[in-house]
Design an enzyme around this catalytic site. Structure first.
Site, PDB file in Angstrom:
ATOM      1  N   ARG A   1     -38.519  33.219  21.204  1.00 36.07           N
ATOM      2  CA  ARG A   1     -38.448  32.113  22.167  1.00 36.07           C
ATOM      3  C   ARG A   1     -38.931  30.773  21.591  1.00 36.07           C
ATOM      4  O   ARG A   1     -38.291  29.746  21.776  1.00 36.07           O
ATOM      5  CB  ARG A   1     -39.313  32.476  23.371  1.00 36.07           C
ATOM      6  CG  ARG A   1     -39.189  31.549  24.545  1.00 36.07           C
ATOM      7  CD  ARG A   1     -40.232  31.923  25.616  1.00 36.07           C
ATOM      8  NE  ARG A   1     -40.249  33.332  25.935  1.00 36.07           N
ATOM      9  CZ  ARG A   1     -39.541  33.902  26.912  1.00 36.07           C
ATOM     10  NH1 ARG A   1     -38.791  33.155  27.687  1.00 36.07           N
ATOM     11  NH2 ARG A   1     -39.611  35.197  27.138  1.00 36.07           N
TER      12      ARG A   1
ATOM     13  N   TYR B   1     -32.903  33.802  25.271  1.00 37.20           N
ATOM     14  CA  TYR B   1     -32.642  34.671  26.419  1.00 37.20           C
ATOM     15  C   TYR B   1     -31.701  34.000  27.433  1.00 37.20           C
ATOM     16  O   TYR B   1     -31.791  34.252  28.637  1.00 37.20           O
ATOM     17  CB  TYR B   1     -33.971  35.123  27.072  1.00 37.20           C
ATOM     18  CG  TYR B   1     -34.917  35.705  26.049  1.00 37.20           C
ATOM     19  CD1 TYR B   1     -34.637  36.926  25.446  1.00 37.20           C
ATOM     20  CD2 TYR B   1     -36.058  35.020  25.632  1.00 37.20           C
ATOM     21  CE1 TYR B   1     -35.469  37.456  24.471  1.00 37.20           C
ATOM     22  CE2 TYR B   1     -36.900  35.535  24.664  1.00 37.20           C
ATOM     23  CZ  TYR B   1     -36.598  36.752  24.088  1.00 37.20           C
ATOM     24  OH  TYR B   1     -37.422  37.264  23.114  1.00 37.20           O
TER      25      TYR B   1
ATOM     26  N   CYS C   1     -21.953  36.126  43.860  1.00 36.10           N
ATOM     27  CA  CYS C   1     -22.230  36.666  45.193  1.00 36.10           C
ATOM     28  C   CYS C   1     -23.481  37.524  45.182  1.00 36.10           C
ATOM     29  O   CYS C   1     -23.415  38.751  45.368  1.00 36.10           O
ATOM     30  CB  CYS C   1     -21.052  37.506  45.670  1.00 36.10           C
ATOM     31  SG  CYS C   1     -19.526  36.611  45.615  1.00 36.10           S
TER      32      CYS C   1
HETATM   33  C1  PLP Z   1     -40.707  43.830  19.564  1.00 37.35           C
HETATM   34  C2  PLP Z   1     -40.463  42.417  19.889  1.00 37.35           C
HETATM   35  N1  PLP Z   1     -40.681  41.485  18.950  1.00 37.35           N
HETATM   36  C3  PLP Z   1     -40.470  40.176  19.188  1.00 37.35           C
HETATM   37  C4  PLP Z   1     -40.037  39.735  20.420  1.00 37.35           C
HETATM   38  C5  PLP Z   1     -39.813  38.272  20.623  1.00 37.35           C
HETATM   39  O1  PLP Z   1     -40.620  37.782  21.612  1.00 37.35           O
HETATM   40  P1  PLP Z   1     -40.637  36.220  21.935  1.00 37.35           P
HETATM   41  O2  PLP Z   1     -39.247  35.769  22.126  1.00 37.35           O
HETATM   42  O3  PLP Z   1     -41.445  36.143  23.162  1.00 37.35           O
HETATM   43  O4  PLP Z   1     -41.308  35.552  20.766  1.00 37.35           O
HETATM   44  C6  PLP Z   1     -39.828  40.657  21.437  1.00 37.35           C
HETATM   45  C7  PLP Z   1     -39.445  40.218  22.793  1.00 37.35           C
HETATM   46  O5  PLP Z   1     -39.981  40.599  23.781  1.00 37.35           O
HETATM   47  C8  PLP Z   1     -40.029  42.041  21.167  1.00 37.35           C
HETATM   48  O6  PLP Z   1     -39.806  42.965  22.103  1.00 37.35           O
END
Ligand code: PLP
Length: 413
Positions: A275, A371, A342
């Site tokens: 993220r 995401y 819907c």
């Molecule tokens: C095992 C693992 N690593 C890394 C991430 C990346 O997380 P983020 O996008 O919150 O940095 C995730 C996401 O939940 C994850 O499940």
């Protein structure tokens, strides 16, 4: 010092959004390569020479051009499925630059991961340890494995994206880890190379992340005492971004905290950010298709994007800034910004103050680089929208709009 994540309303993008919407139509995602680069370099620089690897979590956004961009910056990869492993390799990552995590790896996934010789398969259970060993022995090879530990630490994030509590399905309880490392070391097909922890996503306080890091460092020391030496400690991802302008963890401060926790062990630090690298670098560009006022009740702004293009509001009640690209004059009034699907959960914002909007106006939904498209789907037979990458004043389509024929091409009547 905590600071808000930089907004994507940089001139580089805003100036081009009308032009992009006219050219490719709406809805569409627009990413800013410059912001992705800057986010990556902030993390990388903060290690200040300490041995490390940044494994970009492809789950956040696995569009080929985005993954390729991160690969070109020196990133390594974190895959959560075989599909993501293949995307990572297609984008230039070597197998020994990829870690593979996943709470339910299928037999086919294990078989292929072992054959590829990935940097580490992050093991989620004693049963999986056994299955990986069996496949490695059958293939006459040694699988590099790390153990994903569940430290029972509350990430204080949204419950739907918390992964480090005993009540979550992920990893093995940390108390069971020493016995499992001994087991790994004794197996013919396994080479234990590290420990892995990931306690959740969109984490906005440093303390749980530091505690999780300290827990795996403690584990590494204990195992070293028994002659089991790791090569890296994988601290996972999870760094939050500021969707609403509130302060979040400074990424450089986060890295420094991890290094401080790990330095005594001398072990390489791996992180799996998703993220924070791509989230703020993307907007969803959408158009108003209807405006309606219920008497003495709600005013709805209906747009041409919904939970098919951005699941997060429907899934986690997540907040995203939503604003007209070109605000009209007039008093801001509370509106619900809703999608065309819907489902009553199909709303991006409720009772949000918005200046007057009219049918045809462009609306920008911020911070959808992570995401967003990755969780997109085709409910109601809505073809996947295009993705555009801007870089230094230029833009290009990195995924064109799916056609209905393509969507139906797997089916027969
Ligand atoms: C095992 C693992 N690593 C890394 C991430 C990346 O997380 P983020 O996008 O919150 O940095 C995730 C996401 O939940 C994850 O499940």
């Amino acid at each position: 010092m905590a600071r808000p994540t930089p907004s994507v309303t940089s001139d580089a993008i805003t100036g081009r959004l009308s032009e992009i919407a006219a050219a490719v139509g709406t809805p569409c995602y627009v990413y800013d390569a410059g912001l992705i680069r800057a986010a990556y370099l902030t993390l990388d620089d903060a290690f200040d020479g300490y041995p490390h690897a940044i494994h970009y979590a492809l789950k956040a956004n696995s569009s080929l051009a985005v993954v390729r961009l991160l690969q070109s910056l020196g990133s390594h990869g974190d895959a959560n499925s075989l599909g993501e492993v293949d995307v990572a390799m297609r984008c230039g990552f070597r197998p020994d630059q990829i870690v593979f995590t996943g709470v339910g790896k299928s037999a086919a996934e294990i078989d292929r991961a072992v054959a590829l010789g990935l940097l580490a398969i992050n093991v989620e259970s004693p049963g999986e340890l056994d299955r990986i060993d069996q496949r490695a022995v059958a293939q006459g090879t040694l699988a590099r494995v790390a153990l994903r530990v569940n430290p029972d630490i509350d990430a204080r994030s949204h419950p739907h994206i918390s992964t480090g509590l005993r009540s979550n399905k992920f990893g093995v309880p940390i108390g069971e880890a020493p016995a499992l490392f001994r087991e790994m070391a004794a197996r013919r097909g396994l080479q234990p190379v590290g420990a892995h922890v990931h306690i959740g996503s969109q984490i906005t306080s440093l303390e749980p992340l530091t505690r999780a890091a300290e827990a795996v460092v403690g584990l590494a020391h204990a195992m070293r005492g028994e002659g089991i030496e790791f090569q890296h400690l994988d601290m996972g991802g999870g760094l939050g971004i500021s969707y609403d302008g509130a302060p979040v963890i400074d990424p450089a401060e986060y890295v420094r905290a991890l290094v401080q926790a790990t330095r005594g062990s001398g072990l390489k630090v791996a992180i799996e950010p998703g993220r924070v690298l791509v989230g703020p670098a993307g907007v969803l560009l959408t158009r108003v298709v209807d405006v309606k006022q219920f008497p003495a009740a709600k005013r709805f702004v209906v747009i041409d994007a919904g939970m098919t293009e951005l699941m997060r509001p429907a899934l986690y009640n997540a907040y995203h800034r939503v604003e007209p690209l070109v605000p009209r004059d007039g008093e801001a009034v509370p509106v619900d910004v809703v999608g065309p699907i819907c489902e009553s959960t199909d709303a991006y914002a409720r009772d949000r103050l918005l200046p007057p909007v009219e049918v045809g106006d462009l609306i920008v939904v911020h911070d959808v680089g992570a995401y967003g498209a990755a969780m997109g789907h085709t409910y109601l037979r809505r073809p996947l929208p295009p993705e555009v990458l801007t870089d230094q004043g230029q833009w290009r389509v990195i995924r064109r709009r799916q056609t209905l024929d393509e969507l139906l091409s797997l089916e027969s009547e």
